[in-house]
Design a protein around this motif. Sequence first.
Motif, PDB file in Angstrom:
ATOM      1  N   ASN A   4       0.841  -1.188   0.000  1.00  0.00           N
ATOM      2  CA  ASN A   4       0.000   0.000   0.000  1.00  0.00           C
ATOM      3  C   ASN A   4       0.880   1.242   0.000  1.00  0.00           C
ATOM      4  O   ASN A   4       1.005   1.941   1.001  1.00  0.00           O
ATOM      5  CB  ASN A   4      -0.911   0.004   1.233  1.00  0.00           C
ATOM      6  CG  ASN A   4      -1.954   1.106   1.152  1.00  0.00           C
ATOM      7  OD1 ASN A   4      -2.250   1.589   0.081  1.00  0.00           O
ATOM      8  ND2 ASN A   4      -2.480   1.481   2.304  1.00  0.00           N
ATOM      9  N   GLU A  12      -2.175   9.942  -7.732  1.00  0.00           N
ATOM     10  CA  GLU A  12      -3.384   9.315  -7.201  1.00  0.00           C
ATOM     11  C   GLU A  12      -3.397   7.849  -7.596  1.00  0.00           C
ATOM     12  O   GLU A  12      -3.495   7.517  -8.786  1.00  0.00           O
ATOM     13  CB  GLU A  12      -4.633  10.026  -7.740  1.00  0.00           C
ATOM     14  CG  GLU A  12      -5.937   9.448  -7.238  1.00  0.00           C
ATOM     15  CD  GLU A  12      -7.149  10.129  -7.858  1.00  0.00           C
ATOM     16  OE1 GLU A  12      -8.275   9.657  -7.584  1.00  0.00           O
ATOM     17  OE2 GLU A  12      -6.964  11.095  -8.616  1.00  0.00           O
ATOM     18  N   HIS A  14      -4.858   4.293  -8.271  1.00  0.00           N
ATOM     19  CA  HIS A  14      -6.184   3.790  -8.610  1.00  0.00           C
ATOM     20  C   HIS A  14      -6.659   2.827  -7.524  1.00  0.00           C
ATOM     21  O   HIS A  14      -5.926   1.937  -7.100  1.00  0.00           O
ATOM     22  CB  HIS A  14      -6.141   3.077  -9.966  1.00  0.00           C
ATOM     23  CG  HIS A  14      -7.496   2.855 -10.567  1.00  0.00           C
ATOM     24  ND1 HIS A  14      -8.386   1.936 -10.068  1.00  0.00           N
ATOM     25  CD2 HIS A  14      -8.108   3.451 -11.619  1.00  0.00           C
ATOM     26  CE1 HIS A  14      -9.488   1.956 -10.789  1.00  0.00           C
ATOM     27  NE2 HIS A  14      -9.344   2.874 -11.733  1.00  0.00           N
ATOM     28  N   ARG A  15      -7.893   3.000  -7.078  1.00  0.00           N
ATOM     29  CA  ARG A  15      -8.391   2.209  -5.952  1.00  0.00           C
ATOM     30  C   ARG A  15      -8.567   0.732  -6.293  1.00  0.00           C
ATOM     31  O   ARG A  15      -8.684  -0.104  -5.398  1.00  0.00           O
ATOM     32  CB  ARG A  15      -9.721   2.801  -5.463  1.00  0.00           C
ATOM     33  CG  ARG A  15      -9.569   4.175  -4.840  1.00  0.00           C
ATOM     34  CD  ARG A  15     -10.905   4.762  -4.466  1.00  0.00           C
ATOM     35  NE  ARG A  15     -11.516   4.026  -3.367  1.00  0.00           N
ATOM     36  CZ  ARG A  15     -12.785   4.159  -3.017  1.00  0.00           C
ATOM     37  NH1 ARG A  15     -13.578   4.981  -3.678  1.00  0.00           N
ATOM     38  NH2 ARG A  15     -13.271   3.469  -2.006  1.00  0.00           N
ATOM     39  N   ASP A 355     -15.460  -2.303  -2.451  1.00  0.00           N
ATOM     40  CA  ASP A 355     -15.672  -0.910  -2.075  1.00  0.00           C
ATOM     41  C   ASP A 355     -16.348  -0.118  -3.200  1.00  0.00           C
ATOM     42  O   ASP A 355     -16.238   1.103  -3.265  1.00  0.00           O
ATOM     43  CB  ASP A 355     -14.334  -0.251  -1.701  1.00  0.00           C
ATOM     44  CG  ASP A 355     -14.521   0.964  -0.793  1.00  0.00           C
ATOM     45  OD1 ASP A 355     -15.564   1.030  -0.103  1.00  0.00           O
ATOM     46  OD2 ASP A 355     -13.652   1.843  -0.797  1.00  0.00           O
ATOM     47  N   ALA A 357     -15.466   0.230  -6.135  1.00  0.00           N
ATOM     48  CA  ALA A 357     -14.432   1.091  -6.720  1.00  0.00           C
ATOM     49  C   ALA A 357     -13.735   0.496  -7.925  1.00  0.00           C
ATOM     50  O   ALA A 357     -12.990   1.198  -8.599  1.00  0.00           O
ATOM     51  CB  ALA A 357     -13.381   1.423  -5.661  1.00  0.00           C
ATOM     52  N   GLU A 358     -13.960  -0.787  -8.218  1.00  0.00           N
ATOM     53  CA  GLU A 358     -13.205  -1.416  -9.306  1.00  0.00           C
ATOM     54  C   GLU A 358     -13.831  -1.165 -10.676  1.00  0.00           C
ATOM     55  O   GLU A 358     -13.122  -1.025 -11.666  1.00  0.00           O
ATOM     56  CB  GLU A 358     -13.069  -2.916  -9.047  1.00  0.00           C
ATOM     57  CG  GLU A 358     -12.211  -3.228  -7.834  1.00  0.00           C
ATOM     58  CD  GLU A 358     -11.926  -4.710  -7.704  1.00  0.00           C
ATOM     59  OE1 GLU A 358     -11.163  -5.239  -8.535  1.00  0.00           O
ATOM     60  OE2 GLU A 358     -12.478  -5.348  -6.782  1.00  0.00           O
TER      61      GLU A 358
END
Length: 462
Positions: A4, A12, A14-15, A355, A357-358
């Motif tokens: 992480n 930024e 990517h999540r 989440d 988010a993908e």
Amino acid sequence: MTLNPEPIFGQEVHRASFRAPSDWIFRCGECLYRHVNTFYVREYDQLMSSGLYRQLVDKGWLVAHQEVDAEPLDPSTIYRVIQPEEIPFLSYLYEWCFSQLKDAALLTLAVQKAALDSGMTLKDASAYNIQFVNGKPIFSDTLSFALYEEGAPWIAYRQFCQHFLVPLALMSRVDLRLGRLSSLYMDGIPLDLATRLDFGLLIHLHLHAQAQRVAAGIQEGQDIPPSARMSKLGLIGLSESLESNMRRLQAPIRKSGWVDYYQHTNYTDATFESKKRLVQEAVQRLSPRILWDLGANTGIFSRVAAEVSGALVISADFDAEAVEVNYRQAKQEGNPHLLPLVIGLTNPPPAISWDNAECEAFYQRAPANMVLALVHHLAIGNNVPLAHLAETFARLGKFLLVEFVPKEDSQVHKLLCSRDDIFSEYHPEGFKTAFAPYFHLEKEMPLEGNARTLILYRNRQA
């Protein structure tokens, strides 16, 4: 390895970039980058030195990239930083029609066979590694290649079956609408849901189940037992067998009523030509780069818009058969500007997976430069208030070209024939009143031969 990494100022991460240990995806300013981690040195070098990367890029099968000197997130774990060519519009397998998913599957198998010829193999066969660019599927994950190990089975076989074989079989043998099932199973549709399949497909599912049982007993670092070994020739034969089964699957077109919609509407030839001309004029004037045609049916007016602007047109409709016909025609034409997608506006694809988010929600991929839309099916067929439509459309694009269909229209009569007319605000002035807080009315354009009107709006916030 850093699992992480902390982003450097202006970067930024990517999540959705947590799944693969070989890389991280991040954005800095307007540019997208990927870290190639030290974990992946041998594989990356083989990909680039073997000629496989250049072969796939030259064929249009793999997204190209360039190596750059961008600041890495964690220099101690980074081997290379690459900048891939960006995909103009992301789409996902549960938004594709049958033939799009089939073409994505065939490309995946072609890439696998090319990789084997270069001493590599695909370590995953996810449909999320495929995007559509210029009307064709393209493999987007540069780091999905592993070194080929003599005798090793195809580790991505299960994933291929669950992402491609099972959904295609269900769509072909049962119903095209079952393609949406993939949105419920990020890792692919479970094999036990694949019923009513033909013998050839069942063989692959049986082989996969057997391979999984054997693989489950192999510990990391152990030699591959004779019962699990597969030669390179065997892997090529497996890919060719899968390809043969893919090609035999066909999409059933049962004439849902939407495929031939324009044959049963109240458009005269004059009305049809009038609408084509007005769409051409509006699109040509605004020259959008990306245009969304929402409720595109088989893409007639999507093509009109693309021809005069050269824009990428997201040609979306809820009916899987209409989108199938649209994609087949675009493919036959070699049309690089159309991206047909199965999108229902009353239930558009949400953000999904970890989440949420993908995979982005469909509306998160806005704004477009211009949106084409119909409203009567939404307002009357689905009880969506006009003010809600205006608010939603205002989030989607800078310009809106909407067709208003009044109550005296025969198509609206059909919608109202089996229900009470509770739509007191559904009339031209009520429509304009609802849209006025969000849009500036640029132009009204009545269609010849009926009472319908095209209205060009400019978003007040754009």
